[in-house]
Design an enzyme around this catalytic site. Structure first.
Site, PDB file in Angstrom:
ATOM      1  N   ASP A  85       0.793  -1.226   0.000  1.00 16.83           N
ATOM      2  CA  ASP A  85       0.000   0.000   0.000  1.00 16.83           C
ATOM      3  C   ASP A  85       0.830   1.283   0.000  1.00 16.83           C
ATOM      4  O   ASP A  85       0.307   2.371   0.230  1.00 16.83           O
ATOM      5  CB  ASP A  85      -0.967   0.013   1.196  1.00 16.83           C
ATOM      6  CG  ASP A  85      -0.261  -0.215   2.529  1.00 16.83           C
ATOM      7  OD1 ASP A  85       0.907   0.193   2.670  1.00 16.83           O
ATOM      8  OD2 ASP A  85      -0.879  -0.819   3.430  1.00 16.83           O
ATOM      9  N   ARG A  99       0.933   7.021  -0.148  1.00 13.07           N
ATOM     10  CA  ARG A  99       0.199   6.023   0.642  1.00 13.07           C
ATOM     11  C   ARG A  99      -1.158   5.860  -0.021  1.00 13.07           C
ATOM     12  O   ARG A  99      -1.907   6.831  -0.164  1.00 13.07           O
ATOM     13  CB  ARG A  99       0.051   6.504   2.087  1.00 13.07           C
ATOM     14  CG  ARG A  99      -0.693   5.539   3.006  1.00 13.07           C
ATOM     15  CD  ARG A  99       0.075   4.249   3.177  1.00 13.07           C
ATOM     16  NE  ARG A  99      -0.524   3.397   4.185  1.00 13.07           N
ATOM     17  CZ  ARG A  99      -1.627   2.674   4.033  1.00 13.07           C
ATOM     18  NH1 ARG A  99      -2.293   2.729   2.893  1.00 13.07           N
ATOM     19  NH2 ARG A  99      -2.068   1.909   5.000  1.00 13.07           N
ATOM     20  N   ASP A 104      -5.465  -0.903   3.240  1.00 15.53           N
ATOM     21  CA  ASP A 104      -4.411  -1.303   4.166  1.00 15.53           C
ATOM     22  C   ASP A 104      -4.051  -2.752   3.869  1.00 15.53           C
ATOM     23  O   ASP A 104      -4.907  -3.637   3.912  1.00 15.53           O
ATOM     24  CB  ASP A 104      -4.905  -1.160   5.614  1.00 15.53           C
ATOM     25  CG  ASP A 104      -3.858  -1.584   6.630  1.00 15.53           C
ATOM     26  OD1 ASP A 104      -2.659  -1.351   6.390  1.00 15.53           O
ATOM     27  OD2 ASP A 104      -4.247  -2.146   7.676  1.00 15.53           O
ATOM     28  N   THR A 105      -2.775  -3.001   3.558  1.00 14.80           N
ATOM     29  CA  THR A 105      -2.314  -4.365   3.298  1.00 14.80           C
ATOM     30  C   THR A 105      -1.528  -4.866   4.506  1.00 14.80           C
ATOM     31  O   THR A 105      -1.007  -4.064   5.292  1.00 14.80           O
ATOM     32  CB  THR A 105      -1.419  -4.415   2.050  1.00 14.80           C
ATOM     33  OG1 THR A 105      -0.260  -3.590   2.251  1.00 14.80           O
ATOM     34  CG2 THR A 105      -2.172  -3.933   0.825  1.00 14.80           C
ATOM     35  N   GLU A 107       1.443  -6.071   6.905  1.00 19.69           N
ATOM     36  CA  GLU A 107       2.782  -5.488   7.017  1.00 19.69           C
ATOM     37  C   GLU A 107       3.880  -6.426   6.511  1.00 19.69           C
ATOM     38  O   GLU A 107       3.797  -7.647   6.670  1.00 19.69           O
ATOM     39  CB  GLU A 107       3.075  -5.116   8.472  1.00 19.69           C
ATOM     40  CG  GLU A 107       2.130  -4.084   9.078  1.00 19.69           C
ATOM     41  CD  GLU A 107       2.303  -2.701   8.465  1.00 19.69           C
ATOM     42  OE1 GLU A 107       3.276  -2.491   7.721  1.00 19.69           O
ATOM     43  OE2 GLU A 107       1.447  -1.841   8.730  1.00 19.69           O
ATOM     44  N   ARG A 149       3.249  12.076   3.580  1.00 19.68           N
ATOM     45  CA  ARG A 149       3.084  11.219   2.404  1.00 19.68           C
ATOM     46  C   ARG A 149       1.845  11.660   1.633  1.00 19.68           C
ATOM     47  O   ARG A 149       0.854  12.073   2.225  1.00 19.68           O
ATOM     48  CB  ARG A 149       2.926   9.752   2.829  1.00 19.68           C
ATOM     49  CG  ARG A 149       4.114   9.189   3.574  1.00 19.68           C
ATOM     50  CD  ARG A 149       3.871   7.755   4.017  1.00 19.68           C
ATOM     51  NE  ARG A 149       2.748   7.643   4.940  1.00 19.68           N
ATOM     52  CZ  ARG A 149       2.391   6.509   5.560  1.00 19.68           C
ATOM     53  NH1 ARG A 149       3.069   5.396   5.325  1.00 19.68           N
ATOM     54  NH2 ARG A 149       1.372   6.486   6.379  1.00 19.68           N
TER      55      ARG A 149
END
Length: 287
Positions: A85, A99, A104-105, A107, A149
């Site tokens: 992501d 971002r 949300d992927t 970690e 970001r």
């Protein structure tokens, strides 16, 4: 003779009368015919023109609602994929971190978390689809987060990559901080399809939570590791105050990250391991 002349005059008068009446009729027919013929044509033309205008207005409204107008998209080139992501791009002549908005992927390079299941798959998927590609950025809400970001939807080869991650079960819908978002409904539907088909992250029961991803064996592994190797979790490969080190001295990103933090990072980076982005993650090219 007189009778003959009389008949001739009657015939001439009759002929003239017929001629005059006929011309008037033809003239009237021509006028009426033109009016009656042209009117429907004119009405048909107006109807078609109105129909076309209506379609154009609907198209413009649709574009505004979906945010797919060309003027809302800004060109960039992906220079590096950090993880599923997060990517680095060349945008407006300089490298920026993007971002991906609303996704949300798991970690893979978090400084305090282990690699999570399906995180490497999401990263590989992003590299395959994005690395080195010309893309378009679509902004929706605040343009940057607290880490400076860029927050954006990424369009590549005509598809919205954020939504593609959700459809493949490689990300969850998250970080809905400033609604309404243009693509939120489409993202929710994409996530629901992946969930219904138990794709990716949805194939693991209890793995996806409101806060992120929970791998039920992570805590057990952490406890076991502390019991077996009490010093291993905090062990640093090199003396933080010793000779200068670079990323080539470390086998993994996690090892380099521990050294970086032991040497005072992220407040200071005496060994210059964080590169130019100053995002607190060092040696991101390491496994």
């Amino acid at each position: 003779m007189k009778l003959h002349m009389y008949i001739k005059k009657v015939l001439i008068a009759t002929f003239l009368l017929i001629f005059v009446v006929g011309c008037g009729t033809i003239e009237n027919m021509g006028t009426n015919g033109t009016s009656e013929t042209e009117k429907p044509i004119e009405e048909d033309g107006n109807e078609k023109e109105a129909e076309q205008q209506e379609k154009e207005i609907e198209s413009e409204n649709h574009n505004k609602e979906t945010g797919t107008q060309e003027e809302t998209l800004e060109g960039a080139k992906v220079s590096r994929v950090v993880d599923g992501d997060t990517v680095k791009v060349i945008y407006n002549g300089k490298e920026e971190t993007v971002r991906l908005l609303l996704v949300d992927t798991p970690e893979t390079k978090h400084p305090s978390k282990p690699v999570q299941p399906l995180g490497p798959e999401a990263s590989s998927f992003a590299k395959e689809r994005l690395e080195g590609k010309q893309i378009e950025l679509e902004f929706d809400g605040p343009a940057r987060d607290k880490y400076d970001r860029l927050l954006a939807y990424i369009w590549v080869d005509g598809e919205m990559f954020n939504q593609t991650l959700l459809e493949h079960g490689l990300a969850r819908l998250a970080y809905v901080y400033a609604p309404p978002y243009v693509h939120f409904e489409a993202y929710m539907k994409a996530q629901n399809r992946a969930k219904d088909n138990e794709l990716g992250i949805w194939s693991r029961e209890g793995y996806v939570t409101e806060e992120g991803f929970y791998y039920q064996n992570e805590e057990e592994k952490s406890v076991n590791n502390r019991d077996k190797e009490p010093e291993a979790s905090n062990k640093v490969s090199y003396d933080p105050n010793g000779p200068d080190r670079d990323c080539g001295d470390f086998d993994t990103q996690q090892e380099a990250q521990k050294f970086f933090e032991a040497a005072g990072g992220p407040e200071k980076d005496s060994h210059r391991l964080d590169g130019n982005d100053d995002d607190g993650l060092v040696c991101e090219s390491l496994p």
